[in-house]
Motif scaffolding. Structure first.
Motif, PDB file in Angstrom:
ATOM      1  N   THR A 525       0.825  -1.215   0.000  1.00 16.82           N
ATOM      2  CA  THR A 525       0.000   0.000   0.000  1.00 16.82           C
ATOM      3  C   THR A 525       0.858   1.263   0.000  1.00 16.82           C
ATOM      4  N   GLU A 532      -5.510   1.833  -2.177  1.00 14.28           N
ATOM      5  CA  GLU A 532      -6.641   1.863  -1.222  1.00 14.28           C
ATOM      6  C   GLU A 532      -7.833   2.617  -1.803  1.00 14.28           C
ATOM      7  N   VAL A 571      -7.301  -5.226   0.655  1.00 17.01           N
ATOM      8  CA  VAL A 571      -7.508  -3.816   1.004  1.00 17.01           C
ATOM      9  C   VAL A 571      -8.973  -3.552   1.292  1.00 17.01           C
TER      10      VAL A 571
END
Length: 577
Positions: A525, A532, A571
């Protein structure tokens, strides 16, 4: 008689050489005396000249000392303000406990707004008699503890808010006999999902607890925070209110500053005003409240507070402040482009833009950019004479120029599309990754990431980047309102394009793998900052508008059912949890 004279002649002849010698000696002595006098005079002249030089040197030193004193005073003031902004030293356990209160960081936003404010602008408000009354920490009357500032879009309300907040920080830092605390909120229409009532009140509490005015955190608050942590649930409104009331008792005076009330979600705004009115009174001292907003929220404020005429101030961009801002912009431009500005043109610009400002800072700010981007004095003068008079017409004119800007046109319009359609404020890295994606990409091309400068240059002043938070935003809320009216004109396939870009990003090979550990998940991420946002929002975009490409990419997203979920699904699961 003649006989006597004749008798003296031999003596005169005999003594004449002595007389002549005495005469010569007298002349020599007089000459020496004159030379000594002249020498003394010369020496005195030299001394006088030295003294004049010394005096001039002293005067110059005094000027330098005065300048240094001004700088020192300014630095001292900034240090005092910074001390009020900086977090108090907390141990690791306290910091961890305070994390449950709120995700908002209004002081970072304050630093960004402050950086845009020119020195000595907006001070007219600080000089108002009622403002001084409102600031008076000895005041205990509810009727003198509320100050409301209303103004049209672009009048400079947010800059005024930052000035008031800094003034209060300085007042708190200089106070030695009373405990004063200042908390603030910069409402943001784009962040309404995050600026909930609990998050706002939690942010106030967090600022109270970390402010330099607090001597210690009350034990009852520590206990309450530990209870929340042990419950493993989010903090509740009743918990926040209990802790807020407890912390307010630690201060002799408290100041709540809320900018842009109109940008809060309506029900959140009403609930917040109700709580400030009913729930945060403590003892005989009422909290001092400062609000800014557009005129239409005035009626809501009146619903919760008894407001007198002197407690309401209309924010209108001060003409002297506008001139100072324009001079600042011209001076910066002249440093880079010295050959395309002269005194006559500068005078024409100041006169025309101040006259057309209509009580706004935003309009002359856009106008000066439109003028200074021209490459000759003649073209600048021509641009000055053809500027739009209305704010929305000015937006339309700037966007038209973006569309005609050659290589920057596509980038500029993509930036505007993402900022208009985003469901929350976008970080610079998130936006950069979104802009780097091309329709035929099979992998993420890091060499296609546009720079921060390219993003700003392509939008011709319609976009800003907050340096403290690295958030990209429109120059003003009124630009978002303009796009709400003209979205189909500029972005007819906006939602499907946003969905397609997100799905292309999520289908890159780097995303197809399953993260086997928390550290691997954090790294993924971090390395792919758009991950995200794309995973959580592509579906919403696709629901509003879709295409064959979107459907085809969406089908491939889940991957092999026999394998562990891919990173985008991880996510998504994490965001739901």
């Amino acid at each position: 008689m003649l006989d006597a004279i004749n008798m003296l002649k031999p003596f005169a002849i005999e003594f004449q050489p002595f007389i002549d010698d005495i005469t010569r000696t007298e002349k020599t002595i007089k000459g020496c005396a004159d030379m000594a006098t002249m020498e003394r005079i010369r020496r005195c002249s030299v001394k006088i000249a030295d003294m004049e030089n010394l005096l001039n040197s002293i005067q110059n030193d005094m000027k330098l000392l005065l300048q240094l004193k001004d700088i020192s005073d300014s630095l001292t003031e900034n240090v005092k303000i910074s001390k009020e902004i900086l977090k108090r030293s907390l141990d690791a356990e306290d910091k961890q406990l305070l994390q449950v209160l709120s995700t908002l960081e209004p002081l970072k936003r304050h630093v960004d707004v402050k950086s845009m404010r020119l020195e000595n602008t907006g001070t007219w408000l600080l000089e108002l008699e009622y403002f001084r009354t409102w600031c008076d920490i000895q005041s205990t009357s509810i009727n003198s503890c509320i100050l409301c500032c209303y103004g049209i879009p672009g009048a400079g309300k947010t800059l005024i808010s930052s000035l008031v907040i800094d003034h209060l920080f300085l007042q708190a830092a200089e106070q030695t006999t009373s405990q004063i605390s200042v908390v603030c909120l910069y409402a943001d229409y784009r962040d309404q999902n995050n600026q909930t009532l609990i998050n706002i009140l939690g942010s106030f509490l967090h600022q109270f607890l970390t402010g330099t005015g607090l001597l210690y955190i009350p034990e009852e608050i520590i206990t309450k925070l530990k209870e929340v942590k042990e419950r493993k649930t989010k903090v509740e409104l009743k918990d926040i209110l209990v802790m807020l009331k407890a912390i307010l008792e630690q201060f002799d005076n408290s100041f709540f500053c809320i900018d842009a009330l109109d940008e809060l979600e309506p029900q959140t705004r009403r609930d917040l005003l109700d709580i400030l009115n009913k729930n945060l009174q403590h003892g005989t001292k009422a909290p001092h409240l400062f609000f800014t907003g557009r005129p239409h929220v005035r009626s809501e404020v009146h619903r919760y507070f008894k407001i007198h005429q002197e407690q309401e101030v209309e924010i209108i961009a001060n003409k002297n402040d506008i001139r100072q801002y324009l001079r600042h912009k011209i001076a910066k431009d002249r440093h880079v482009n010295p050959d395309v500005m002269n005194k006559v043109l500068k005078k024409e610009i100041l006169s025309a833009l101040v006259a057309r400002s209509q009580g706004m800072f935003l309009l002359p700010a856009l106008h000066i950019s439109m003028v200074l981007e021209q490459t000759t004095i003649s073209k600048r003068r021509k641009a000055l004479g053809t500027l739009p008079t209305k704010l929305h017409n000015t937006f339309g004119g700037v966007i038209k120029r973006i569309q005609q800007s050659g290589g920057f046109a596509e980038l500029g319009m993509k930036v505007l599309m993402w900022l208009h359609l985003a469901y929350r404020p976008l970080k610079l890295e998130e936006l950069q990754h979104a802009l780097a994606v091309e329709r035929d990409d099979s992998y993420f091309d890091v060499d296609n990431i546009p720079s921060q400068k390219q993003i700003l240059d392509s939008c011709l002043g319609l976009v800003l980047i907050d340096e403290e938070t690295m958030t990209v935003r429109f120059v003003h809320y009124s630009l978002e309102e303009y796009f709400q009216k003209h979205s189909s004109e500029y972005f007819p396939d906006g939602y499907s394009n946003a969905a397609e870009t997100s799905l292309i990003y999520l289908n890159f090979p780097e995303m197809r793998e399953h993260c086997k550990s928390g550290d691997e998940f954090k790294k993924k991420t971090h390395d792919f900052p758009f991950l995200e946002y794309a995973a959580c929002n592509w579906g919403t975009y696709a629901k509003l508008q879709s295409s064959d490409a979107v459907l085809r990419l969406a089908i491939t997203l889940p991957g092999d059912r026999n394998k562990l979920p891919s990173t985008p699904l991880q996510v998504l699961y994490a965001s739901i949890a």
